[in-house]
Enzyme design. Structure first.
Site, PDB file in Angstrom:
ATOM      1  N   LYS A  51      19.973  48.525  16.240  1.00 57.28           N
ATOM      2  CA  LYS A  51      19.775  49.975  17.003  1.00 57.28           C
ATOM      3  C   LYS A  51      19.016  50.972  15.519  1.00 57.28           C
ATOM      4  O   LYS A  51      18.939  50.252  14.135  1.00 57.28           O
ATOM      5  CB  LYS A  51      20.958  50.605  16.637  1.00 57.28           C
ATOM      6  CG  LYS A  51      21.356  52.096  17.755  1.00 57.28           C
ATOM      7  CD  LYS A  51      22.640  52.608  17.463  1.00 57.28           C
ATOM      8  CE  LYS A  51      22.400  53.686  18.290  1.00 57.28           C
ATOM      9  NZ  LYS A  51      24.402  54.586  18.276  1.00 57.28           N
ATOM     10  N   SER A 125      25.050  55.327  22.412  1.00 61.55           N
ATOM     11  CA  SER A 125      23.887  55.831  22.301  1.00 61.55           C
ATOM     12  C   SER A 125      23.243  54.765  22.320  1.00 61.55           C
ATOM     13  O   SER A 125      22.029  55.402  21.868  1.00 61.55           O
ATOM     14  CB  SER A 125      24.053  56.920  21.039  1.00 61.55           C
ATOM     15  OG  SER A 125      24.485  56.380  20.051  1.00 61.55           O
ATOM     16  N   SER A 149      29.731  54.384  21.298  1.00 62.68           N
ATOM     17  CA  SER A 149      28.050  54.210  21.764  1.00 62.68           C
ATOM     18  C   SER A 149      27.906  52.421  21.389  1.00 62.68           C
ATOM     19  O   SER A 149      27.127  52.177  22.072  1.00 62.68           O
ATOM     20  CB  SER A 149      27.107  54.648  20.325  1.00 62.68           C
ATOM     21  OG  SER A 149      27.450  55.978  21.027  1.00 62.68           O
TER      22      SER A 149
END
Length: 535
Positions: A51, A125, A149
């Protein structure tokens, strides 16, 4: 498979799914990395995504905000441990900007959708990390999880999402969201892979003030509780899916939900300003309007508000810990409902809160969590479960989760090359799919032969007909690999059947049939191939 073959397979898939990757290493760099790997290492040759709020030397860290981007000098320790174990970092994945949101729709780098199609959001996210695993591009991925997330995107893409006890995976080298609550998470196609990655990456990291270690004894036969009541936001499909789990031990999760409300409706929003406030004020136009508005709500809380909330949270922790007096594991639906991109656009704040209803309390209440697939709703949307336990119960959660993931299947309607006896039917068979039988769609479709020679099924408002299909049951564990073979303009969406039900099936984007041969009158692909009407 040779490591270089793994790299080539990964390179072939990169970029096939929109909005997943922000930056990647070059083919030459990945092959050079493959040359360095000792095949005896525990993660040798396993590819992964990171990420883009976690530092990887050699690639920029943007947190999905180009104006914020920087070139890190060091790789985050949690990533370095995976590299040292032989894993291959492919690149940086997309996210809701500054890890603020659970939808996957808040990034200037594109908006991925769920691998299940139908316009479903990917969840956030950690949107790119989840989709990169679910579509088979990488073997696992790292995300972060402050409010859910690492679990919401797993639920929406039919994969495993592991949110460890805070501190077991170091957050050094991670762009903070709420520093006191942040947690690195793991996405994987199965619990075995997630466990291998967790064991490799965990452990105390010197210099990380949030790093900690600990482990509770493994409970082989845990006491399992479920909520006494739940809100599915009117989604009968998700409600029925969770009801399949059952559970006799009922507990009140009111204190958990109240604690979760503190995260976005209380002063923890202000904690985001502790790290991002200076950038926000110096470069307001560099931040997406919705992200900027959320962050600025933090200015509305005083220091006294923060202390009051901490005091209330301590009371809620005491109430929540009573659950562990009678249960070892608490099981909830990961999300109460799913949303499409259009539905999120209509109410981005309210529906984001819906998505976090059963996730955002975990870090505030010092819990570990594991999300696993739990089959599908009657109309083909993914369902999932999240198992919660007290801090350091990670092994018990993973152990019990394995007993819940054996029998999940997805029903898929196939219309052409995946029919039994047709050229691509083997893609279903090799993933353990079984034929349910023949069926017909509702009279709302037209069937075409695309320039590639494949069939294209398009739903129409008028002038449609019923088309022959076959229904196959595909184990959930095989869905991700199967989806990687589906290329635009084809995709999976909801197909209405003649009996009034809906299943997941192959559909074609309407633009692709302009000028294509219309074979609707044949009634189906097999009839067309056998010389049926207008074939």
């Amino acid at each position: 498979m040779d490591v270089h073959e793994v790299v080539e397979e990964t390179l072939a898939k990169l970029g096939k799914t929109d909005g997943v990757w922000i930056s990647t290493f070059s083919a030459a760099q990945l092959h050079a990395r493959a040359d360095e790997i000792d095949p005896s290492l525990p993660l040798a040759g396993l590819t992964f995504g990171v990420k883009d709020n976690i530092d990887v030397a050699g690639l920029p860290t943007t947190a999905a905000c180009p104006g914020f981007g920087y070139s890190p000098e060091r790789t985050a320790p949690v990533v370095q441990r995976l590299l040292d174990a032989g894993a291959i970092a492919v690149g940086k994945t997309n996210l809701d900007q500054f890890a603020t949101g659970l939808t996957g729709a808040r990034s200037p780098y594109g908006t991925p959708q769920s691998v299940f199609g139908g316009g479903l959001i990917s969840g956030g996210s950690s949107s790119g990390s989840a989709v990169a695993v679910a579509d088979g591009t990488v073997g696992f991925a790292l995300g972060t999880d402050t409010a859910g997330s690492g679990r919401v995107p797993a639920a929406l893409n039919g994969i495993v999402g592991l949110k460890p006890t805070r501190g077991l995976l170091s957050t050094l080298g991670v762009v903070p969201a709420c520093r006191s609550l942040d947690c690195v998470s793991i996405f994987a196609p199965d619990l075995g892979t997630a466990g291998r990655v967790m064991r490799t990456a965990s452990g105390h990291v010197a210099g990380d003030p949030w790093s900690r270690t600990g482990q509770r004894p493994l409970i082989l036969d845990p006491r399992v509780a479920v909520p006494a009541s739940l809100d599915f936001f009117g989604d009968a499909g998700q409600e029925k899916a969770f009801a399949r789990f059952g559970g006799d031990l009922k507990v009140d999760i009111g204190p958990l939900l109240e604690a979760g409300d503190l995260l976005y409706r209380g002063p923890w929003v202000a904690e985001r300003l502790a790290d991002l406030g200076e950038f926000l004020e110096a470069h307001p136009d560099a931040v997406l309007p919705i992200t900027r508005d959320i962050l600025r709500t933090g200015y509305g809380f005083s220091a006294a508000d923060a202390f009051r909330a901490q005091h209330r949270l301590q009371e809620l922790k005491l109430a929540a810990d009573e659950i562990w007096q009678t249960a070892d594991v608490l099981v909830l639906p990961t999300i109460g409902t799913t949303y499409t991109h259009a539905e999120i656009a209509a109410d981005p704040i309210g529906r984001n809160l819906d998505l976090g209803r059963y996730t955002q309390f975990a870090n505030l209440l010092n819990m570990a969590a594991v999300t696993v697939p739990h089959g599908f709703t009657h109309d083909g949307r993914p369902a999932s479960l999240t198992l919660f336990g007290p801090a350091f119960s990670d092994e018990t959660l993973r152990h019990h989760a394995r007993s819940l993931t054996g029998g999940d299947v997805m029903t898929i309607a196939v219309v052409g090359l995946h029919l039994s006896g047709q050229p691509r039917n083997g893609e279903l068979l090799e993933r353990g799919a079984t034929l349910i039988g023949a069926a017909r769609t509702a009279p709302s479709y037209r069937l075409y032969v695309l320039p590639s020679g494949a069939p294209g099924l398009v739903r129409v408002a008028a002038g449609g007909a019923a088309i022959d299909v076959e229904l196959w049951q595909l184990p959930a564990s095989g869905v991700g690999g199967f989806l990687t073979g589906i290329k635009a303009p084809l995709g999976l969406g909801r197909v209405a059947m003649q009996d009034g039900t809906e299943v997941t099936g192959f559909l074609c984007e309407e633009y692709a049939v302009a000028g294509a041969l219309d074979i609707t009158a044949s009634g189906g692909w097999r009839n067309h191939r056998m010389g049926g009407a207008n074939s």
